[in-house]
Design an enzyme around this catalytic site. Structure first.
Site, mmCIF file in Angstrom:
data_model
loop_
_atom_site.group_PDB
_atom_site.id
_atom_site.type_symbol
_atom_site.label_atom_id
_atom_site.label_comp_id
_atom_site.label_asym_id
_atom_site.label_seq_id
_atom_site.Cartn_x
_atom_site.Cartn_y
_atom_site.Cartn_z
ATOM 1 N N HIS A 151 -9.130 -5.303 -37.412
ATOM 2 C CA HIS A 151 -10.183 -4.351 -37.784
ATOM 3 C C HIS A 151 -11.497 -4.711 -37.085
ATOM 4 C CE1 HIS A 151 -7.744 -2.200 -40.546
ATOM 5 N NE2 HIS A 151 -7.716 -3.118 -41.492
ATOM 6 N N SER A 163 -11.348 6.881 -48.647
ATOM 7 C CA SER A 163 -10.183 6.008 -48.645
ATOM 8 C C SER A 163 -10.591 4.545 -48.807
ATOM 9 C CB SER A 163 -9.393 6.187 -47.344
ATOM 10 O OG SER A 163 -8.179 5.476 -47.395
ATOM 11 N N LYS A 169 -8.729 1.594 -43.136
ATOM 12 C CA LYS A 169 -8.248 2.819 -43.780
ATOM 13 C C LYS A 169 -8.239 4.027 -42.838
ATOM 14 C CE LYS A 169 -6.888 2.534 -47.162
ATOM 15 N NZ LYS A 169 -5.497 2.037 -47.479
#
Length: 318
Positions: A132, A162, A70
């Protein structure tokens, strides 16, 4: 929900099929549990294919887009895809979702999506691949091939907010729970892909000795997208015309991407848009609508301790 086998054996085939359909569509999916994986909190969807991911063979012209979740991953993915292929293959933008144009390397959901397979089948040059992973999990071939990497970092407070809304709507993530508990989990690093502090700091430290990492900030992208695209072009050795850069800057404005079904993840069945859209606000400072005064004071004190030795500077407002 436990239904005895005898029940199924005793009913007619048509009713049996109806029951199966009902269970498949209406039973609440089980959320994965966090566990420690080589010192990082993870879930099985990102570790089940570990050996294949670690053995992935990068090519010298591959570009790895890395972020803590995010932080603007999709934003930068779309920018890079447009820079490289927007003029030569414009049909990509309207016919192929971004998660296929830029595969998620470590994801492994059997019969649905296998990130390594998607990356290996890419026909583009360069291949754009996202991850990620904290820096220590990146497959060694990316370093051996001296691949260019684009890392995007976002301030911790907005990252937390988020991520919270993302976990609420994404059924392959652990349950978000309530905001108060989530706040504590984030501070303690009990998040998928681990601690925000370790993630942004690990990549920042690696950048100091690895010239092929371009470290970007979400807040800078919000403040002046065109300026940041210029910096990306300089890093990548690209020279698009002023007209093309203006076109790209317009296409990747948040409101345009949020309405674009090939960018907004609305075609992904594991995400419940009735709870929250994948692209929610895209702003800097939304944390002010979630943090209490006490939470903000607690967070700031903890942040100072954890980041006291870092040269990283973030903005939580612009």
């Amino acid at each position: 929900m436990h239904i005895p086998l005898d029940f199924f054996l005793s009913i007619r085939p048509a009713l049996f099929n109806l029951c199966i359909v009902f269970i498949f569509f209406f039973k609440k999916p089980l959320r994965p549990e966090l566990f420690d994986f080589h010192g990082v909190q993870m879930i099985h969807y990102f570790t089940d294919n570990w050996e294949a991911v670690q053995n992935f063979q990068a090519r010298p012209d591959d570009i790895l887009i890395a972020t803590y979740p995010k932080a603007g991953t999709t934003w930068v993915s779309c920018i890079l895809d447009l820079l490289y292929f927007g003029q030569t293959s414009p049909e990509r933008q309207t016919s192929i979702p971004i998660y296929e144009r830029v595969p998620f390397l470590e994801i492994f959901i059997p019969s649905r999506v296998l990130g390594v397979d998607q990356a290996e089948k890419l026909l583009t040059t360069p291949r754009l691949i996202k991850t990620h992973f904290p820096v220590q999990f990146v497959p060694k071939s990316f370093w051996e091939q001296n691949c260019r990497m684009v890392y995007v970092a976002r301030n911790a407070k907005d990252s937390m907010v988020s991520y919270f809304h993302f976990d609420r709507m994404n059924t392959v993530q652990p349950e978000a729970g309530d905001w108060k508990d989530y706040f504590q989990r984030f501070i303690k690093g009990k998040m998928v892909f681990g601690s925000w502090y370790d993630h942004v700091s690990g990549w920042w430290k690696k950048k100091q000795t690895h010239s092929n990492i371009h470290y970007m900030f979400f807040e800078d992208l919000v403040e002046d997208t065109g300026r940041e695209i210029d910096k990306l072009c300089s890093f990548l050795g690209l020279s698009p015309s002023a007209e093309v850069k203006k076109q790209i800057t317009g296409e990747v404005q948040f409101d345009n991407m949020k309405k674009n079904s090939m960018a907004n993840y609305s075609t992904v069945p594991v995400m419940d848009f009735k709870i929250s859209p994948f692209m929610r606000k895209g702003k800097v400072g939304d944390w002010k609508n979630h943090f209490t005064v006490a939470q903000n004071e607690e967070f700031d004190e903890d942040y100072r301790k954890k980041m006291k030795d870092s040269t990283l500077q973030f903005r939580s407002a612009i």
